[in-house]
Write a protein that holds these residues in place. Structure first.
Motif, PDB file in Angstrom:
ATOM      1  N   PHE A 230       0.880  -1.201   0.311  1.00 52.70           N
ATOM      2  CA  PHE A 230      -0.168   0.160  -0.550  1.00 52.70           C
ATOM      3  C   PHE A 230       1.020   1.200  -0.362  1.00 52.70           C
ATOM      4  CE2 PHE A 230      -2.074   3.273   1.401  1.00 52.70           C
ATOM      5  CZ  PHE A 230      -3.583   3.118   1.497  1.00 52.70           C
ATOM      6  N   PRO A 231       1.113   2.217  -0.590  1.00 50.40           N
ATOM      7  CA  PRO A 231      -0.240   3.181  -1.429  1.00 50.40           C
ATOM      8  C   PRO A 231      -0.333   2.234  -3.485  1.00 50.40           C
ATOM      9  CG  PRO A 231       0.908   4.250  -1.619  1.00 50.40           C
ATOM     10  CD  PRO A 231       1.419   3.496  -0.944  1.00 50.40           C
ATOM     11  N   THR A 250      -0.260  11.255 -10.289  1.00 51.56           N
ATOM     12  CA  THR A 250      -1.375  12.488  -9.370  1.00 51.56           C
ATOM     13  C   THR A 250      -1.775  11.855  -8.288  1.00 51.56           C
ATOM     14  OG1 THR A 250      -3.363  11.816 -11.411  1.00 51.56           O
ATOM     15  CG2 THR A 250      -1.037  13.917 -11.088  1.00 51.56           C
ATOM     16  N   ARG A 251      -2.306  11.910  -7.428  1.00 48.12           N
ATOM     17  CA  ARG A 251      -3.300  11.913  -6.600  1.00 48.12           C
ATOM     18  C   ARG A 251      -4.990  11.120  -6.528  1.00 48.12           C
ATOM     19  NH1 ARG A 251      -4.126  12.052  -0.448  1.00 48.12           N
ATOM     20  NH2 ARG A 251      -6.836  11.979  -0.045  1.00 48.12           N
ATOM     21  N   ALA A 252      -5.373  11.976  -8.173  1.00 44.84           N
ATOM     22  CA  ALA A 252      -6.150  11.695  -8.970  1.00 44.84           C
ATOM     23  C   ALA A 252      -5.912   9.959  -9.616  1.00 44.84           C
ATOM     24  CB  ALA A 252      -7.089  12.408  -9.873  1.00 44.84           C
ATOM     25  N   GLN A 253      -4.399   9.997 -10.299  1.00 41.60           N
ATOM     26  CA  GLN A 253      -4.101   8.953 -10.512  1.00 41.60           C
ATOM     27  C   GLN A 253      -4.037   7.769 -10.253  1.00 41.60           C
ATOM     28  OE1 GLN A 253      -0.382  10.303 -12.684  1.00 41.60           O
ATOM     29  NE2 GLN A 253      -1.420  10.105 -14.584  1.00 41.60           N
ATOM     30  N   ILE A 254      -3.753   8.210  -8.173  1.00 40.32           N
ATOM     31  CA  ILE A 254      -3.136   6.784  -7.660  1.00 40.32           C
ATOM     32  C   ILE A 254      -4.161   5.891  -6.654  1.00 40.32           C
ATOM     33  CG2 ILE A 254      -1.589   6.227  -5.053  1.00 40.32           C
ATOM     34  CD1 ILE A 254      -0.270   8.335  -5.952  1.00 40.32           C
ATOM     35  N   ALA A 282       1.916  13.389  -4.068  1.00 32.30           N
ATOM     36  CA  ALA A 282       0.592  13.518  -4.106  1.00 32.30           C
ATOM     37  C   ALA A 282      -0.199  13.364  -3.428  1.00 32.30           C
ATOM     38  CB  ALA A 282       0.169  12.860  -5.986  1.00 32.30           C
ATOM     39  N   LEU A 283      -0.021  12.113  -2.400  1.00 36.09           N
ATOM     40  CA  LEU A 283      -0.501  12.065  -1.090  1.00 36.09           C
ATOM     41  C   LEU A 283      -0.047  12.112   0.572  1.00 36.09           C
ATOM     42  CD1 LEU A 283      -0.676   7.855  -1.794  1.00 36.09           C
ATOM     43  CD2 LEU A 283      -2.226   9.524  -2.179  1.00 36.09           C
ATOM     44  N   ASP A 284       1.631  12.820   0.250  1.00 33.20           N
ATOM     45  CA  ASP A 284       1.847  13.459   1.655  1.00 33.20           C
ATOM     46  C   ASP A 284       3.241  14.655   0.733  1.00 33.20           C
ATOM     47  OD1 ASP A 284       3.719  13.861   3.448  1.00 33.20           O
ATOM     48  OD2 ASP A 284       2.973  11.805   4.094  1.00 33.20           O
ATOM     49  N   ALA A 288       7.437  11.606   2.967  1.00 33.71           N
ATOM     50  CA  ALA A 288       7.717  10.278   3.940  1.00 33.71           C
ATOM     51  C   ALA A 288       7.495   9.749   3.162  1.00 33.71           C
ATOM     52  CB  ALA A 288       6.945  10.632   5.551  1.00 33.71           C
ATOM     53  N   PRO A 289       7.951   8.330   3.016  1.00 34.45           N
ATOM     54  CA  PRO A 289       7.597   7.287   2.827  1.00 34.45           C
ATOM     55  C   PRO A 289       6.396   6.760   3.210  1.00 34.45           C
ATOM     56  CG  PRO A 289      10.141   6.868   3.474  1.00 34.45           C
ATOM     57  CD  PRO A 289       8.788   8.270   3.780  1.00 34.45           C
ATOM     58  N   ALA A 290       5.615   5.949   2.363  1.00 34.77           N
ATOM     59  CA  ALA A 290       3.869   5.539   2.810  1.00 34.77           C
ATOM     60  C   ALA A 290       4.209   4.965   4.549  1.00 34.77           C
ATOM     61  CB  ALA A 290       3.819   4.592   1.519  1.00 34.77           C
ATOM     62  N   SER A 291       4.957   4.215   5.326  1.00 26.52           N
ATOM     63  CA  SER A 291       4.839   3.389   5.816  1.00 26.52           C
ATOM     64  C   SER A 291       4.978   4.460   6.926  1.00 26.52           C
ATOM     65  CB  SER A 291       6.281   2.473   5.578  1.00 26.52           C
ATOM     66  OG  SER A 291       7.431   2.942   5.388  1.00 26.52           O
TER      67      SER A 291
END
Length: 574
Positions: A230-231, A250-254, A282-284, A288-291
């Protein structure tokens, strides 16, 4: 000893936004009773999933005892559990957990569970990366899945469910109660070094359908599944084990492309999701890494997707996190909303960092309770508190299971070009190309099917080795050349180019992703096997010799290397 009372005396007012009101929990809830009986150290230990060395819980060989001592300060795996109260252990071949066969693995699992029972009374989560295909920790005699992209090439959710159910049933026989699978990433980047054939394909709807089926299969086997990463790692070229991976989507693409398979897994009841180390600005925007990202773990996964199961990090010793201090990694992960911390580089240091943060008042014990509550609920839902040991003589690799995996592999083989096939009986066939074991297994299988095959493994060949292969091909009636990720290895391309220039019949067989065909010179025949496990290579041999057809269809789109032109559309094949 630090106990749960550490927050008393003024620090008890420290709270973390969004935590449930512990006082409102029912005292009759067995999870709450368990939670209240744990010390702080035991609760923190539940959040860590680590690896241990050796094939025995109590009597590892000298090198493994020394390795445990260097990593944990004690020699045996049982002592590791007792000292650090680990909530989970992950098995690897290189840590010598899996080398002795099913009975040895089952005995190791039982020994570790006995150590956990003596320590906290909380069953241990025991897991391994048994995805099938190119990521398979335990081979024969188990019935091994041909892997996700092979399953994707069947276009059949029932195949995904069946493969997962069989794998889950056999892992349970070994005392393994969580599988670090399925990968539900959408492989939109053909040069993806993280996923490739580990993914079901490059179409969101198809991946979502097969992801849900796989989760249902593991669930029906009574084993915990773990949807990852994830994501989504499908857009990257970098494996986070080896470096920093960034997606510029982009956030929309993800949200439209990569997140829906996780939603499908959640709807199918997946108990655990692994957070990747990918950076998704686009998400953060912090980078920072997603984790380690609260906007991604809590904001997106918890709040938007409403997932209240266990969230685990990808391996914390990954190169993607190398620039971050180890103590900061674990604290940032917890702040992000992570429940389980997988394979920190220095486990005692990581555990101490969490305990010190609670003692300093910078981390609320209620936040620890929140994660441990989820972990205990998952363990209870998986039936781990029922206390049954793995059998001394595990039942794995039954004829029924082996035949089912073979049938899935046979349905996956995809023919994109077929001139000169099938190979005629008695033909002199050169098998060459990528993979020591791959070329040997394929050679043996072809010989068993009525052709006279000889082998010349080339790997990443030098000009001299290519010349040797050309000479051997000129003396043969036909050549089969195996390839794997040729976009990253121009020597493989040079080999196929030289073989094709002989004018002799050449079949290229991709034993990784099928994208190799876009980078190779034309050969009369090209087959995609999607993996190099024996189950796939035997199916490939059947297809080459005409014992079976090639019913698989591409679960991905193959374009020219610059991406401008579609060479083989999604769904291509016989």
């Amino acid at each position: 000893m630090l106990r749960r009372s550490v927050l008393a005396g003024g620090l008890g007012a420290l709270v973390v936004a969004g935590l449930p009101d512990e006082a409102s929990a029912s005292p009759a809830d067995p999870v709450e009773r368990l939670l209240k009986g744990l010390t702080l150290e035991q609760k923190v230990g539940q959040m860590f999933v680590g690896y241990v060395y050796g094939d025995s819980a109590t009597a590892p060989a000298a090198p493994d005892a020394a390795a445990n001592t260097a990593r944990y300060g004690v020699a045996t795996a049982a002592e590791v559990i007792a000292r650090h109260h680990l909530g989970g252990v992950i098995y690897f071949t290189w840590s010598h957990n899996l080398g002795g066969g099913p009975a040895q693995i089952a005995a190791l699992s039982n020994g570790l569970q006995a150590a956990a029972s003596a320590d906290t009374g909380i069953p241990l989560q025991i897991s391994t990366d048994q995805e099938g295909g190119i990521v398979t920790r335990i081979g024969a005699p188990l019935a091994v899945s041909p892997g996700n992209m092979a399953v994707g090439a069947t276009f059949d959710p029932a195949a995904a469910l069946r493969a997962a159910r069989i794998s889950g049933q056999e892992l349970r026989e070994l005392g393994i109660n969580v599988v670090d699978a399925p990968v539900v990433d959408v492989n939109t980047n053909p040069r993806n070094a993280a996923d490739g054939p580990r993914s079901f394909g490059d179409r969101t709807a198809q991946v979502s359908l097969l992801a849900a089926a796989a989760v249902a299969g593991y669930r029906s086997a009574g084993i915990g599944a773990q949807a990852k990463h994830f994501p989504g790692l499908g857009d990257t070229t970098v494996n986070t084990d080896n470096g920093v991976a960034v997606t510029d989507e982009t956030r929309a693409q993800i949200l439209a492309t990569h997140v829906p398979p996780f939603q499908a897994a959640i709807a199918a009841g997946v108990p655990s999701i692994m957070a990747a180390h990918i950076v998704a600005p686009a998400l953060d925007p912090s980078g920072a890494p997603a984790s380690l990202s609260r906007p991604i773990v809590t904001g997106l996964l918890r709040e938007r997707l409403h997932f209240d199961g266990v969230v685990i990090t990808d391996a914390l010793d990954a190169a993607a996190l190398a620039a971050i201090p180890p103590a900061q990694i674990v604290l940032d992960a917890i702040a992000a909303g992570i429940d389980q911390l997988l394979m920190p580089a220095d486990p005692p240091l990581a555990i101490r960092a969490v305990l010190d943060a609670v003692a300093a008042g910078t981390l609320a014990e209620a936040r620890i309770d929140q994660s441990v509550r989820r972990i205990l609920r998952m363990k209870r839902a998986l039936g781990l508190f029922d206390g049954a040991d793995a059998p001394a003589s595990p039942v794995v690799g039954t004829p029924e299971h082996l035949q089912a995996m073979s049938a899935i592999a046979a349905r996956s083989i995809t023919k994109l070009r077929g001139a000169g096939l099938p190979l005629p009986a008695g033909a002199r066939v050169l098998v060459t190309g990528w993979g020591v074991g791959t070329t040997q297994t394929l050679t043996d299988a072809l010989n068993a099917r009525g052709v006279t095959a000889t082998r010349l493994w080339t790997g990443s060949p030098s000009p001299a080795v290519i010349a040797q292969a050309v000479a051997a091909a000129q003396a043969a009636d036909a050549t089969v050349v195996t390839t794997n990720n040729v976009w990253s290895d121009p020597t493989q391309v040079a080999l196929v180019q030289a073989l094709a220039a002989t004018g002799r019949p050449v079949t290229a067989a991709a034993v990784g992703g099928p994208y190799d065909i876009a980078y190779l010179p034309p050969t009369p025949a090209f087959l995609a096997a999607y993996g190099y496990q024996p189950v796939s290579l035997l199916a490939l041999a059947d297809a080459l010799t005409g014992r079976a057809g090639t019913p698989g269809r591409l679960p991905v789109t193959i374009r020219t290397p610059d991406g401008a032109t579609v060479l083989y559309p999604f769904g291509s094949g016989d």
